[in-house]
Write a protein that holds these residues in place. Structure first.
Motif, PDB file in Angstrom:
ATOM      1  N   GLY A   1       0.835  -1.196   0.000  1.00  0.00           N
ATOM      2  CA  GLY A   1       0.000   0.000   0.000  1.00  0.00           C
ATOM      3  C   GLY A   1       0.865   1.238   0.000  1.00  0.00           C
ATOM      4  N   LEU A   2       0.416   2.264  -0.704  1.00  0.00           N
ATOM      5  CA  LEU A   2       1.141   3.533  -0.783  1.00  0.00           C
ATOM      6  C   LEU A   2       0.175   4.660  -0.461  1.00  0.00           C
ATOM      7  CD1 LEU A   2       3.564   5.364  -1.576  1.00  0.00           C
ATOM      8  CD2 LEU A   2       2.774   5.171  -3.965  1.00  0.00           C
ATOM      9  N   TYR A   3       0.545   5.472   0.529  1.00  0.00           N
ATOM     10  CA  TYR A   3      -0.265   6.641   0.901  1.00  0.00           C
ATOM     11  C   TYR A   3       0.596   7.876   0.761  1.00  0.00           C
ATOM     12  CZ  TYR A   3      -3.172   9.820   3.711  1.00  0.00           C
ATOM     13  OH  TYR A   3      -3.939  10.873   4.140  1.00  0.00           O
ATOM     14  N   THR A   4       0.201   8.770  -0.143  1.00  0.00           N
ATOM     15  CA  THR A   4       0.958   9.995  -0.375  1.00  0.00           C
ATOM     16  C   THR A   4       0.005  11.175  -0.435  1.00  0.00           C
ATOM     17  OG1 THR A   4       0.832   9.785  -2.776  1.00  0.00           O
ATOM     18  CG2 THR A   4       2.730   8.790  -1.699  1.00  0.00           C
TER      19      THR A   4
ATOM     20  N   SER B   1      -3.040   3.778  -2.894  1.00  0.00           N
ATOM     21  CA  SER B   1      -3.020   2.751  -3.940  1.00  0.00           C
ATOM     22  C   SER B   1      -2.434   1.467  -3.375  1.00  0.00           C
ATOM     23  CB  SER B   1      -2.193   3.228  -5.140  1.00  0.00           C
ATOM     24  OG  SER B   1      -0.842   3.461  -4.746  1.00  0.00           O
ATOM     25  N   ILE B   2      -2.689   0.375  -4.082  1.00  0.00           N
ATOM     26  CA  ILE B   2      -2.105  -0.925  -3.742  1.00  0.00           C
ATOM     27  C   ILE B   2      -1.437  -1.470  -4.992  1.00  0.00           C
ATOM     28  CG2 ILE B   2      -2.547  -3.294  -2.988  1.00  0.00           C
ATOM     29  CD1 ILE B   2      -4.917  -2.221  -1.379  1.00  0.00           C
ATOM     30  N   ASP B   3      -0.150  -1.733  -4.902  1.00  0.00           N
ATOM     31  CA  ASP B   3       0.629  -2.220  -6.042  1.00  0.00           C
ATOM     32  C   ASP B   3       0.401  -1.364  -7.284  1.00  0.00           C
ATOM     33  OD1 ASP B   3       1.688  -4.202  -4.464  1.00  0.00           O
ATOM     34  OD2 ASP B   3       0.277  -5.747  -5.131  1.00  0.00           O
ATOM     35  N   GLY B   4       0.358  -0.046  -7.071  1.00  0.00           N
ATOM     36  CA  GLY B   4       0.250   0.885  -8.179  1.00  0.00           C
ATOM     37  C   GLY B   4      -1.159   1.179  -8.653  1.00  0.00           C
TER      38      GLY B   4
END
Length: 438
Positions: free
Chosen positions: A71-74, A86-89
């Protein structure tokens, strides 16, 4: 009642008026009502003045390439609220965002006397989303500062402070020591911290790390990524790491500052993953060539000329942009750049312009479509003070300014000033069907 996506975005956006509220109690209370989704997640927590987003994107790419569901939180992200998590882009779907917004609104209605901010709500939504999706790693970017940032409610496996320069001084404090002290608030007892900070900022981080008995890894000393050449809109380099070294690494991101950011990301990756198997290590390194981070020296092509879009919005970011434009444009911009510039009124434009303006052959000044957008005539006057001979045009509308730049001779184009304006300019570029510079 389940909100639809329009209602969810309207509700989240309405919370913007509550601005920035220091303190973590509101978020902790809300998370408690929602079953504390943060407790079973593995976080890589990143703070810093500039470079946070680039580090997070590279680190998330490394982890995904290693087989981790990531997971990516920006903040901020392209594509509205969906682009921030997002998860895996793959960004969160509109349906999922609406569903989680409904759940969070219901759980936080009791806090109407002290309502949560937009950023706090998005942070809580992302935690629920990542928990329910069973992600194995979360790359977690602070919004502003560190100590009282909503993201600081988690227990990470590794933290990083990319660098510390002057920005948001009205909130974080007037000196580098003040700003560094706030960002160092993400350092946790015994948890490794990676930093590329220097001078007074580094000394503050070092002192806090020692007090927390947190192992400190300094980029440029304990781990080093050094550029060895350029390749298209990317660059090549070597990495001397904590457990492993590598040569001939290609980065999809351009600039000396991105080499430093790559060092931070790789050191965090090594610390979080431990001693990595040979095949996994090389697969992860190969993935860095594919990294694109919108609005951070993002290069498009209009025929034979490049169009650079960069969200540089403070003096240090402007300095890094000037270095990158100089290096990238040695053969491509012998006569200078046609610049499209729009800035926020609360940014230190007088310190930003001297870094980048000397590279301009001409400038079109526009106004960000935002309440904080500076009047373009005011910015044009500041530019005239520095370079009276410079050809200046004021075109308030961002779309019209970009189109005018594209219609004006054959000079390469550089669009910069802040992320909000840069995103709007990017929409025009992509609408016109222009591709990446490879």
């Amino acid at each position: 009642m389940l909100l639809n996506i329009a209602e969810a975005c309207a509700w989240i956006g309405s919370l913007r008026r509550f601005g920035i509220k220091p303190g973590l109690e509101r978020v902790r209370h809300a998370l408690s009502n929602l079953g504390n989704p943060e407790r079973n997640l593995r976080f890589y927590h990143v703070a810093g003045t500039n470079g946070k987003g680039s580090v997070c994107q590279m680190l998330a790419t490394l982890l995904t390439a290693s087989g981790r569901r990531t997971g990516l939180y920006t903040s901020p992200g392209l594509g509205g609220f969906n682009g921030r998590m997002s998860i895996d882009g793959e960004p969160i779907s509109e349906g999922a965002l609406a569903e989680y917004a409904t759940r969070v609104r219901s759980a936080t209605e009791s806090q109407m006397q002290d309502p949560l901010t937009e950023f706090e709500i998005l942070t809580i939504i992302s935690l629920l989303y990542f928990r329910d999706a069973g992600v194995e790693a979360v790359v977690w970017e602070t919004g502003l500062g560190g100590r009282y940032d909503a993201t600081n409610v988690v227990q990470p496996v590794v933290t990083a402070i990319t660098n510390v320069t002057y920005d948001h001084v009205e909130i974080l404090g007037p000196t580098i020591v003040d700003i560094a002290s706030d960002k160092a608030g993400i350092i946790k007892p015994g948890i490794p911290v990676v930093t590329a900070a220097v001078d007074d900022a580094y000394r503050v981080i070092e002192r806090v790390a020692k007090s927390q008995r947190a192992p400190l890894i300094r980029i440029g000393c304990d781990a080093v990524f050094a550029t060895t050449g350029t390749q298209g809109s990317g660059q090549l380099g070597t990495y001397r790491g904590l457990f492993r070294d590598a040569a001939g690494v290609k980065l999809g991101l351009f600039g000396e500052h991105q080499a430093q950011n790559a060092g931070v990301a790789l050191a965090m990756y090594e610390l979080g993953e431990g001693r990595i198997a040979e095949n996994k290590w090389h697969k992860a390194l190969d993935s860095l060539a594919s990294v694109r981070w919108p609005l951070r020296f993002e290069v498009f092509r209009d025929g034979h000329r490049p169009i650079v879009i960069d969200g540089a919005h403070n003096p240090d970011a402007a300095l890094q942009l000037s270095k990158s434009l100089t290096k990238f444009g040695r053969s491509l911009a012998p006569c200078g750049w046609n610049m499209v510039v729009g800035v926020f009124a609360d940014k230190d434009v007088r310190q930003m312009l001297p870094h980048v303006l000397p590279l301009a052959a001409q400038v079109i000044v526009c106004k960000p479509d935002h309440p904080r957008g500076a009047e373009p005539h005011v910015i044009a006057e500041e530019m005239r003070k520095l370079r009276p001979e410079l050809r200046l045009t004021v075109e308030p509308e961002i779309d019209a300014a970009v189109r005018k730049a594209l219609q004006t001779d054959s000079l390469p184009i550089a669009i910069w000033g802040n992320l909000h304006m840069a995103e709007a300019a990017r929409k025009t570029i992509t609408t016109l069907g222009l591709d990446y510079w490879m």
